[in-house]
Design a protein around this motif. Structure first.
Motif, PDB file in Angstrom:
ATOM      1  N   GLU A 242      -2.657   1.458  -7.864  1.00  0.00           N
ATOM      2  CA  GLU A 242      -3.963   1.527  -7.225  1.00  0.00           C
ATOM      3  C   GLU A 242      -4.938   2.378  -8.037  1.00  0.00           C
ATOM      4  O   GLU A 242      -6.119   2.052  -8.152  1.00  0.00           O
ATOM      5  CB  GLU A 242      -3.834   2.093  -5.805  1.00  0.00           C
TER       6      GLU A 242
ATOM      7  N   ARG B 114      -1.386   4.330   3.132  1.00  0.00           N
ATOM      8  CA  ARG B 114      -0.650   3.082   3.254  1.00  0.00           C
ATOM      9  C   ARG B 114      -0.840   2.282   1.971  1.00  0.00           C
ATOM     10  O   ARG B 114      -1.895   2.371   1.311  1.00  0.00           O
ATOM     11  CB  ARG B 114      -1.074   2.290   4.475  1.00  0.00           C
ATOM     12  N   PRO B 115       0.151   1.494   1.603  1.00  0.00           N
ATOM     13  CA  PRO B 115       0.099   0.780   0.324  1.00  0.00           C
ATOM     14  C   PRO B 115      -1.105  -0.147   0.244  1.00  0.00           C
ATOM     15  O   PRO B 115      -1.489  -0.796   1.223  1.00  0.00           O
ATOM     16  CB  PRO B 115       1.408  -0.018   0.315  1.00  0.00           C
ATOM     17  N   GLY B 116      -1.675  -0.198  -0.942  1.00  0.00           N
ATOM     18  CA  GLY B 116      -2.765  -1.127  -1.185  1.00  0.00           C
ATOM     19  C   GLY B 116      -4.080  -0.730  -0.566  1.00  0.00           C
ATOM     20  O   GLY B 116      -5.011  -1.538  -0.527  1.00  0.00           O
TER      21      GLY B 116
ATOM     22  N   LEU C 255      -5.621   8.086  -2.536  1.00  0.00           N
ATOM     23  CA  LEU C 255      -4.543   7.101  -2.374  1.00  0.00           C
ATOM     24  C   LEU C 255      -3.453   7.691  -1.475  1.00  0.00           C
ATOM     25  O   LEU C 255      -3.628   7.792  -0.286  1.00  0.00           O
ATOM     26  CB  LEU C 255      -4.020   6.696  -3.746  1.00  0.00           C
ATOM     27  N   ASP C 256      -2.336   8.060  -2.021  1.00  0.00           N
ATOM     28  CA  ASP C 256      -1.243   8.603  -1.218  1.00  0.00           C
ATOM     29  C   ASP C 256      -1.421  10.104  -1.009  1.00  0.00           C
ATOM     30  O   ASP C 256      -0.592  10.925  -1.402  1.00  0.00           O
ATOM     31  CB  ASP C 256       0.104   8.291  -1.871  1.00  0.00           C
TER      32      ASP C 256
ATOM     33  N   ALA D 242      -0.231   7.094  -6.731  1.00  0.00           N
ATOM     34  CA  ALA D 242      -0.008   5.640  -6.728  1.00  0.00           C
ATOM     35  C   ALA D 242      -0.617   5.050  -7.997  1.00  0.00           C
ATOM     36  O   ALA D 242      -1.840   4.857  -8.090  1.00  0.00           O
ATOM     37  CB  ALA D 242      -0.614   5.012  -5.478  1.00  0.00           C
TER      38      ALA D 242
END
Length: 907
Positions: free
Chosen positions: A713, A879-881, A858-859, A710
């Motif tokens: 981020e 999850r995003p963010g 992150l991901d 990501a």
């Protein structure tokens, strides 16, 4: 011989004396008997004369002859004297009765209908104890009014005679109209049931049935009526007992105001015995009803009931005998009020009641005349709506410590919460009430209570406001942990002061700060959306707070659109059992008791308020005014803000839909040169506004790895770490070595490097080719100053780092591994971004993962992270963010964080 003769003489003399004495005694006894017989004869004669009548006795030859007998002399004179004294006294009885009735049955309770019919009354604190039904006479002494007790004093049982049903209806109509015209509008409610009449139960009173003054029940609704009355008795009994009284009258007298309406329940029977179960219920009701302000009027119910009952037995259409006057006096019932006049009077009373109650009330009607005057030591009490003009209160305290609110989308749940919060905040100052507000759904229900761009005001009572947290279950868990910690703190203080509840603690520690805490969690079922550690921990915390919070003034308000969707509490009813306060919006399911269907029939903009765990007898229907439309709540909020803002800090706002700015973080603004440098990475998901940070000490492994693909981020975490570190070094005392191996990130990395240089720090930009050479220098040369390696896309440089030039014993990767291991001890710390855990593992080689002391994933799936978290199982679904942060030196298990927002600037 002379001696023997002397003895004989003395014996004979003694015997003679005995005979004389016996004769005297027997003579006295005979005389006494004759006197007693004569007195008995006189009394019997008196009885015969009284039965026949003194005047009639003169015409009876036998009685007249008996009265002329010398032994009976004076009997006639005695009876004449007694008769004259009786009639002299009886002549004063009507006047005395009239005076008594004037005092005990004042106003409409005894006046003719023309003086009060159809006119609303004023409420006396204590109703008249006696109510007129007719008159009677004693001989020629004149008529006197006949009255019966009702309301707080007695029940009434009526027995009909043939062809007297209409007369009984008129009698009851007259009594009820007297009551309704004596008391304030709305203070008396009448319930009518008839076993035989489907549509004609006192039909002249029907106009009042459009108000709460009269409620009608069909013949098959006897059970419904008895259940309602039983519920009223239980609720009022609990209310009065908690206040230390045995009756509603006692509590009313203490408070000096009416707190419940009087109720009159009229039951028309047909002379037949009831079925066993309703009869048992009626007997229980009769024994307890008067203490709860409920009076019964029964007609032709042939059962002896408990409690105080006065009786009326019909002798004819207009004549009756009553237990008040005895069986020997006939009561002439008052003339029935004509049906048309009864109906017209009922209509006027109904109109007056509707006018008194007024139209729909507004939010302002919920608020007190003066703000902030209540004390929360014992409980919180606030109106949330109105029922026929009367406010309906919510009480939060020891008896009803926690609340459960349910209602489908569009049912007015959010509006109800605003009405409740506004009513509470208006009554209790922030020192008495602290609010923690959390909304899990995708919305901003509570966002307006925090300062915003358009309105700088905030609700001073709010300590925490969380919105859009449906994907951040960890924040709900953080709130529960905070409440559990506060509960332990308060329990310890209570133990120290040797008290058991909040009221006692505040009394013993007046200088302490102990407000009541109300935590509102909207759509709380999101806390239990997964079968994982968050759900398990949240369940345990919630159960503990629900059980023990009441004593320490910590209260939960749990709201949801659909309680039926919660699985976490199946088999664990502790939380719901403690939520004795239930509020059901229209069409709500499973909020009230299973058999309580009140919410199904509740109209829009109403709520069913129930303080008895949802059991039907606790229902109170309330119209909830509009509290959430534009400028309604905000005007109250501004008043409170202007009043209290200078003494209280603004609430902590957590908005899950927006990433925080580094510049707005208190941790960032507090950074200054000196001390151990700390790299800030993002915002902690916690009640306090804290940042996730990594201390860059000289201990081994004090390096940071960012993991995942990501880009936004990753750039944000790297940017925040570099900028926060730069803020802690004086100019020229730290060197940033920046290498970007991801072309897409070059503009952003260049912008960061330019900013660091502009702040006066040394910046060395490294290409992928130069990276290996610099690694060798860093590993071999002693440092002149602190160095921070900012490496973007380390995995992209691995092929070059792994290469060895001819004659070299070590590759750039070998030197890099040495920097990771020994660098922190020499003031060299690496902050690197790897796009996969496998490439990080390749970078570290066989040395293990100890050289990466902290990481932010992150991901990356949790299963890939266990090797970097001391082998523990990591539950993480990207999850995003959001990022998962772990620091070996401070964490037991990883925590979720929110990377700071890095605004993207056009290149």
């Amino acid at each position: 011989m002379p001696k023997a003769n002397e003895q004989k003489r003395r014996v004979v003399s003694a015997l003679g004396a005995v005979r004389e004495k016996l004769g005297m005694v027997l003579g006295a006894a005979q005389a006494g008997r004759q006197i007693a017989e004569a007195e008995l004869a006189r009394l019997q004669l008196e009885q015969q004369v009284v039965r026949a009548g003194i005047d009639a006795a003169a015409g009876d030859e036998n009685l007249a002859a008996a009265l002329r007998h010398p032994v009976m002399a004076g009997v006639r004179d005695k009876l004449d004297a007694q008769r004259n004294a009786f009639y002299a006294d009886a002549a004063t009885v009507p006047a005395r009765l009239r005076d008594l009735v004037a005092q005990a049955a004042s106003g409409p309770a005894s006046l003719p209908p023309s003086a009060w019919l159809g006119r609303p009354g004023l409420e006396p604190l204590t109703p008249p104890p006696l109510w007129r039904i007719g008159s009677s006479t004693m001989d020629n002494s004149g008529p006197f009014p006949v009255v019966v007790p009702l309301l707080d004093d007695s029940h009434l049982a009526i027995t009909t005679a043939p062809r007297t049903r209409q007369a009984v209806e008129s009698l009851i109509e007259g009594l009820l109209l007297r009551v309704l015209s004596s008391m304030e509008l709305g203070s008396v409610r009448v319930h009518l049931w008839d076993v035989a009449q489907l549509t004609a139960v006192l039909p002249n009173l029907y106009p009042l049935s459009r108000t709460s003054a009269v409620t009608l029940y069909d013949p098959d609704q006897l059970g419904v009526l008895l259940d309602e009355v039983t519920g009223h008795i239980r609720r009022i009994h609990a209310q009065t007992m908690q206040a230390g009284h045995t009756s509603l009258r006692g509590l009313r007298d203490q408070l000096g105001q009416r707190i419940e309406p009087w109720r009159v329940v009229v039951l028309f029977g047909n002379g037949e015995t009831w079925a066993a179960e309703p009869l048992r219920e009626l007997k229980r009701i009769a024994g307890a009803a008067l203490a709860a302000g409920i009076s019964l009027i029964t007609v032709d119910i042939p059962t002896v009931l408990a409690g105080s009952f006065e009786n009326i037995r019909m002798l004819g259409e207009h004549r009756a005998a009553t237990s008040m006057t005895g069986p020997n006096l006939v009561v002439d019932l008052d003339q029935p009020i004509p049906s048309a006049e009864v109906s017209a009077a009922a209509s006027r009373l109904a109109d007056a009641l509707v006018e008194k109650q007024g139209g729909p009330r507004s939010f302002r009607d919920l608020l007190p005349a003066e703000l902030g005057q209540e004390n929360s030591a014992r409980e919180l009490r606030a109106p949330v709506g109105f029922f026929e003009g009367d406010p309906v209160e919510v009480v939060i305290g020891d008896a009803s410590p926690h609340a459960l609110i349910g209602g489908p989308s569009g049912s007015g749940k959010t509006n109800f919460l605003y009405a409740l919060l506004g009513s509470l905040a208006a009554r209790y100052p922030p020192d008495e009430l602290a609010l923690y507000l959390l909304d899990f759904k995708e919305g901003v229900s509570f966002a307006g209570l925090a300062p915003g761009r358009r309105d700088a005001s905030w609700l001073p009572h709010a300590r925490l406001i969380g919105v859009n947290v449906n994907t951040d279950r960890e924040f709900g868990l953080a709130l529960l942990r905070f409440l559990a910690d506060e509960l332990r703190r308060r329990s310890a203080a209570a133990k120290e002061h040797e008290v058991t509840d909040l009221a006692g603690l505040r009394a013993q520690d007046p200088g302490g700060h102990w407000p009541r805490i109300v935590a509102v969690i909207d759509e709380f079922q999101y806390l239990f959306a997964g079968r994982d550690g968050v759900t398990n921990t949240a369940t345990a915390l919630l159960e503990d707070i629900a059980r023990r919070g009441r004593a320490q003034g910590i209260h939960l308000i749990l709201a949801s659109q659909d309680i039926a969707g919660i699985d976490a509490f199946w088999g664990k009813p502790a939380v719901f059992e403690q939520c004795t306060l239930r509020i059901a919006m229209p069409k709500a399911r499973r909020v009230l008791a299973e058999t309580n269907m009140a919410a199904v029939a509740a109209p829009k903009w109403h709520a069913v308020v129930n303080h008895d765990s949802g059991v039907a007898h606790g229902n109170q229907l309330a119209h909830v005014p509009d509290a959430s439309s534009k400028d309604i709540f905000s005007s109250l909020q501004r008043e409170l803000w202007e009043r209290y803002a200078q003494e209280h800090q603004r609430p902590r706002l957590f908005d899950g839909a927006h990433s925080p700015l580094l510049e707005h973080s208190g941790a960032f603004t507090a950074l200054t040169p000196g001390g151990t440098p700390r790299a800030l990475l993002g915002q902690s998901i916690d009640v306090a506004d804290t940042a996730c940070e990594v201390e860059l000490t000289g201990a081994p492994g004090r390096n940071l790895a960012v993991l995942g693909t990501a880009i936004a981020e990753a750039l944000s975490i790297m940017d925040a770490a570099a900028r926060s570190l730069a803020r802690q070094y004086p100019r020229h005392e730290v060197e940033f070595l920046v290498a970007c191996l991801v072309d897409r990130c070059a503009p952003a990395v260049g912008e960061l490097a330019d900013g660091l240089e502009a702040d006066g720090h040394r910046v060395v930009r490294l290409s992928d080719v130069e990276l290996g050479e610099h690694m060798a220098k860093l590993a071999e040369e002693p440092p002149e100053h602190a160095r921070i390696l900012l490496l973007y896309g380390v995995d992209g440089a691995l092929p070059l780092l792994e290469q060895k030039s001819p004659g070299q014993l070590k590759s750039g990767l070998d030197h890099f591994r040495l920097v990771l291991k020994q660098g922190p001890g020499k003031g060299i710390h690496t902050i690197g971004w790897w796009r996969s855990t496998a490439r990080l593992k390749d970078t570290l080689g066989f040395a293990g993962t100890d050289d990466i002391g902290a990481w932010a994933a992150l991901d990356v799936q949790g299963s890939e992270l266990s090797q970097f978290a001391a082998g523990q199982v990591v539950h993480w679904s990207p999850r995003p963010g959001r990022a998962l942060f772990f620091d070996r030196s401070t964490h037991v298990s990883p925590e979720v964080m929110i990377p700071f927002d890095r605004p993207e600037h056009p290149s």
